[in-house]
Write a protein that holds these residues in place. Structure first.
Motif, short mmCIF file in Angstrom:
data_model
loop_
_atom_site.label_atom_id
_atom_site.label_comp_id
_atom_site.label_asym_id
_atom_site.label_seq_id
_atom_site.Cartn_x
_atom_site.Cartn_y
_atom_site.Cartn_z
N GLU A 323 1.45 15.69 -5.24
CA GLU A 323 2.24 14.50 -4.89
C GLU A 323 3.45 14.34 -5.81
N ALA A 324 3.74 15.38 -6.60
CA ALA A 324 4.77 15.25 -7.64
C ALA A 324 6.11 14.79 -7.08
N ASN A 325 6.43 15.23 -5.87
CA ASN A 325 7.75 14.91 -5.33
C ASN A 325 7.85 13.52 -4.75
N TYR A 326 6.73 12.82 -4.63
CA TYR A 326 6.82 11.48 -4.06
C TYR A 326 6.26 10.46 -5.03
N ALA A 327 4.97 10.21 -4.98
CA ALA A 327 4.41 9.16 -5.84
C ALA A 327 4.20 9.63 -7.27
N GLY A 328 4.26 10.93 -7.50
CA GLY A 328 4.18 11.41 -8.86
C GLY A 328 2.89 12.14 -9.16
N GLY A 516 2.28 10.38 0.59
CA GLY A 516 2.58 11.61 1.32
C GLY A 516 3.99 11.71 1.87
N ARG B 38 6.19 20.75 3.39
CA ARG B 38 5.96 20.14 2.10
C ARG B 38 5.48 21.25 1.16
N THR B 176 11.36 17.83 -6.65
CA THR B 176 11.07 17.48 -8.03
C THR B 176 10.74 18.76 -8.75
N TRP B 359 12.21 4.14 -9.74
CA TRP B 359 10.96 4.36 -9.03
C TRP B 359 10.15 3.07 -8.98
N ARG B 376 13.15 7.37 -13.81
CA ARG B 376 12.29 8.51 -13.52
C ARG B 376 13.14 9.79 -13.39
#
Lengths: 546, 438
Positions: A323-328, A516, B38, B176, B359, B376
């Protein structure tokens, strides 16, 4: 009212899947249509078409979800109905493993040809992704259950209750608020029925009928001369129940504190009457003095703190970086779990994941990849002992089977790891909220969810409440405004010193937790008793505009 | 195939309308075709291709309206959805705010559709992600990202003769990048209507450089700082503000646009003089449909001019109550800026903090629009015009209204989300605590 206006008005931040227009079924009209699910034999035939097509194209595993999603929303303000809307969405999602990679495709054309094409497309996508493969998917073995079913144990199916009864309930509630001096009031009723069918190459054919209900309101009072306004939202919880939740019952109420608290039956009229008094008090409340306070947090508030600071950081996909690219990611890295001695919280803190708790939003028989649901410890006597997993993660923890945390919010969404109900176990010694307050010298008693924010690894958070009361020398002395607390997750849970007992335990929950990419929503409950946290930093958030 | 041409959509809508027995009827039809990939931990995690089409019918008898939707399109289903909406309308109470339908309108076609974006295949997506992964793997970093494309059409028709159609494309990418030790993180996101503008390789290089540059962040005291907000961070703050441009909430006394003693702040100097904001559905960089679901024309609208509130958004009903013309809101906001680049803004800063993004922003106080959230994926200390070192992330408590009263300089606007936003130099931005999160 337009769909987007409705979303804007409710301010619930509900994902598109929650509000796609809606078919209403009152008793006077074709109730049968909502209450008669698609014939299970037809669903099995369709599922087999997809599974066979996927296998014939080279899938080593395939699963199919055929979903019929019914939503009903009634929205009112003051003396008028703003919207009665129904949505029905029906289609199929096919997920496969081919050449070691996942692939997914979805369609709402459910003839044999379209179903086969969707399955073939899923395989083609999997094979395309395999070119970028690092490690093949390791899917935990799962025995097939054959043909089984599960249903939310509802007493009154909300979709059977006549529209007029629901509208009258909301308008009567609004009328109470206006009579009490409120200037504006919005009240809404959300009802959901997921009719889900799952089949897989493991040999499972699982038919489920899942119900959720959520009554809510916002009461607003204005001080035009001072240019101020204050609101209070309902202290209801969204529940995995039928319309019986809206049938008040004395035995399901807790009185004796500053306001009435509700367990598994909710009194909309009673709550809105109290809210109308509260907004008047909020306009006159004194600003909080910043500093350290002992916080007494009611379950109507604490559920969200649990959700954000315990539920999310113990999701294994987040820990691993998925989930790093969204919620972390999460501060609860695997080494902390492996050590078996990471002090997440004080010894009083026991957190349980449970996909079976009656009345909860997350209660189902089986998850969305065919695993039977159960419960397990996440935090035991303050120590991190477990996470939340799905089938392609369990090998990482050395577990034998998935914990059944897989969910998709629609037939057209890819299922992935979602939070089960994550709840704080009550204290073992008898203790009521009223008795807990008596021991607090300098504290704040908070009720209801309001502002909430937490960083991308779940360390630093800031929360505020619908209602905040000052506690001085064991007595509630009045209402405070502009109070938010800021804390670090581990410090906060280690400052937990007292928990009320089972009699005080109540469920809170969120109807639309986002996660997600593309974003999906899920509904999840968090139970807790009233709990005490010592020496928490409280800030004053009052500002002035020019 | 869920993308219908104007003529195909019109034919279905006409058919549905022919089933209506209501006094008035509005139908909306929309569909989308798209897919996504994704990836995380330098490998694809999920991918999918989704095609959907939905139809919504609103039927009205007198002032009683019911709405129903469906995603099946055989004749029996279409008749069923109309019947259901009509049954609902008969059950519904009267809506005192019901507005009669608008008749035929003359809508412009906005430049929202692009052929190369519509032609994206799963292989195109895999190739674009492959370029991103090249960057992270070559630098021994770890990437997690998301690429999504969609082609969508929207059409509405009503029993008064109104018909509108729009087709649009979108491709969005975000990544990210983190270092292996988990001590540095960088991020970038971008979206366009036109695939030819999307360069996943260059974007990933920016995120990778932030990941490397942000490692080993120092803790500095929270407090009030001059900040340079990259367009993404600035956009994060502004998005929450525009809800307050709703005239009704302001008139009702429950928004930051409400005036003490009653009325709204329309015409007031609410922001710094260098703040001007407009929206335009024909803007070549951020086009949007030139009509709303209820048949209003969306035109170029100046919301703020030199700090003065020039327009609020009025629904048809509220405009009628107030005796003004309706003004629909458009989320494709253009905030005018200067000519300076981000680098030039940094160079002109004696002491400050550079913020890549924010964020988990949430409203704390709707009265003052106070927001809280965190920095962030790349926060840096600036001294004497240079980035000196990375700093730990902060929690802020700040109002965008107060922020736009403290604007020292604005750079050149760039496409950010669905708007055009400049990088901003803001003084006295309030950070209230530190976060250990990377």
């Amino acid at each position: 009212m337009r769909r987007r206006d409705f979303l804007y008005m409710t301010g619930m931040g509900i994902g598109a899947s929650m509000v796609q227009g809606m078919p209403v079924f009152g008793k006077e009209i074709s109730v049968e249509e909502a209450l008669t699910p698609v014939d299970v034999r037809l669903k099995k035939r369709m599922a087999d078409v997809a599974l066979n097509a996927a296998r014939s194209k080279g899938a080593t595993y395939a699963d199919v979800r055929i979903g019929r999603y019914l939503n009903q929303v009634i929205a009112t303000r003051e003396n008028q109905v703003q919207n009665i809307a129904n949505s029905e969405s029906y289609g199929m999602g096919v997920r496969v493993i081919a050449n070691g990679s996942w692939g997914f495709a979805a369609t709402n054309n459910l003839d044999n040809d379209s179903i086969a094409k969707a399955a073939e497309m899923a395989v083609a996508i999997a094979k395309g992704n395999a070119k970028l493969l690092v490690e093949p998917v390791q899917l935990a073995a799962q025995k097939g259950f054959g043909e089984v079913s599960w249903k939310t144990p509802v007493e009154i199916n909300a979709f059977e209750v006549p529209i007029t009864d629901k509208v009258n309930l909301l308008l009567n509630a609004n009328n109470e608020a206006i009579k009490g001096g409120a200037k504006y009031v919005n009240s809404n009723l959300f009802m959901v029925n997921e009719q889900k069918y799952f089949a897989s190459t493991d040999g499972s054919y699982i038919d489920q009928d899942i119900h959720r209900v959520w009554p809510t309101f916002t009461v607003t009072r204005i001080d035009p001369a001072g240019g101020k306004f204050e609101s209070r939202n309902a202290l209801s919880a969204p529940m995995g129940m039928g319309f019986e939740y809206l049938t008040p019952k004395d035995s399901e109420q807790i009185k004796g504190g500053p306001l009435t608290m509700y367990k598994k039956r909710y009194d909309l009229i009673g709550d809105i009457r109290e809210a109308t008094v509260h907004v008047a008090e909020k306009l006159k409340a004194k600003p909080v003095l910043p500093g350290k306070y002992d916080l007494v947090l009611d379950p109507t508030h604490l559920f969200l703190t649990i959700h954000e600071s315990v539920g999310h950081p113990t999701e294994l996909d987040r820990v691993l970086g998925y989930e790093a690219n969204y919620a972390g990611t999460s501060f609860l890295t695997l080494d902390k779990w492996e050590s078996k001695k990471f002090n997440f919280g004080s010894k009083a803190v026991n957190v349980i994941a449970d996909k079976t708790e009656p009345g909860s939003l997350g209660a189902v028989g089986y998850d969305d990849e065919g695993v039977k649901c159960g419960n397990w410890d996440i935090i035991k006597d303050g120590i991190l002992v477990n996470y939340q997993t799905i089938r392609d993660q369990v090998h990482i923890l050395g577990l034998k089977a998935s914990q059944a945390c897989c969910y998709a919010d629609s037939w057209e969404s890819i299922q992935f790891q979602r939070m089960p109900n994550v709840s704080l176990a009550p204290g073992k010694e008898p203790l009521s909220a009223a008795d807990l307050v008596k021991d607090v010298e300098k504290g704040i008693y908070m009720f209801g969810r309001n502002s909430y924010s937490i960083d991308q690894q779940r360390y630093n958070f800031q929360f505020s409440a619908q209602l905040a009361y000052e506690i001085k020398d064991g007595k509630i002395t009045g209402m405070l405004k502009d109070a938010s607390y800021q804390a670090n997750t581990q410090e906060f849970w280690n400052s937990c010193t007292q928990l009320c007992d089972q009699d005080d335990y109540r469920l809170g929950g969120t109807f639309a937790d986002g996660k997600g990419q593309p974003g999906q929503v899920s509904a999840v409950s968090h139970g807790s008793p009233t709990s005490r946290f010592n020496g928490v930093n409280v800030i004053n958030t009052g500002r002035k505009l020019g | 195939m869920a993308i219908l041409s104007k003529e195909e959509a019109q034919a279905i809508l006409k058919k549905v309308l022919s089933f209506s027995k209501a006094d008035s009827c509005e139908i909306s039809l929309n569909g989308s075709d798209g897919g996504n990939i994704r990836y995380a931990r330098n490998a694809v995690s999920t991918a999918g291709q989704i095609s959907v089409m939905d139809l919504a019918v609103s039927s009205t008898f007198g002032k009683k309206t019911g709405t129903a939707t469906i995603n099946e399109f055989d004749d029996a289903s279409l008749q069923k959805v109309v019947k259901r909406a009509e049954e609902l309308a008969m059950l519904a109470p009267e809506n005192p705010e019901f507005m009669p339908l608008l008749g035929p309108q003359d809508f412009e076609d906005s430049p929202t559709y692009n052929e190369s974006t519509a032609a994206i295949t799963p292989d195109t997506r895999a190739e674009m992600v492959g370029k991103s992964l090249q960057v992270s793997k070559a630098a021994n970093l770890e990437a997690a990202g998301f690429l999504e494309n969609s082609t969508r059409f929207d059409a509405v028709m009503n029993s008064k003769g109104l018909f509108a159609y729009n087709k649009r494309t979108n491709v969005s990418f975000s990544v990210t990048v983190r270092n292996q030790a988990g001590t540095g993180s960088g991020y970038i996101e971008q979206q366009f209507n036109n695939l030819d503008k999307m360069d996943t390789l260059s974007l990933s290089k920016i995120a990778a450089s932030k990941a490397t540059g942000s490692a080993g962040a120092k803790a500095i005291e929270p407090g009030k700082y001059t900040v340079i907000l990259e367009p993404l961070a600035a956009s994060d703050m502004l998005g929450n503000m525009f809800r307050g441009f709703d005239a009704r909430s302001a008139d009702e006394g429950r928004s930051f646009m409400s005036k003490k003693g009653g009325g709204t702040r329309l015409g007031e100097q609410l922001f710094s003089e260098n703040v001007s904001i407009y929206s335009d559905p024909m803007h070549p960089e951020v086009p949007s449909a030139a009509w709303t679901e209820d048949g209003l024309k969306v035109k170029r609208t100046q919301w703020v001019e030199k700090g003065v509130v020039k327009n609020l958004s009025y629904s048809r009903y509220w405009a009628g109550q107030k005796g003004v013309e309706p003004v629909p809101f458009n989320r494709s906001i253009v905030m005018e800026g200067g000519t300076q680049s981000l680098e030039e803004l940094i160079k002109s800063t004696e002491k400050g903090i550079l913020v890549t993004r924010f964020w988990y922003i949430r409203s704390v106080d709707p009265q003052t629009l106070l927001l809280t959230g965190l920095t962030r994926d790349g926060t840096f200390y600036i001294e004497n015009g240079e980035i000196k070192f990375p700093v730990k992330n902060f929690r802020f408590n700040e109002s965008p209204v107060i922020m736009l009263n403290n604007v020292e300089a604005l750079g050149k606007p760039v496409r950010t989300g669905s708007g055009m936003i400049p990088p901003m130099k803001i003084r006295d931005f309030t950070f209230t605590s530190l976060s250990d999160a990377v």
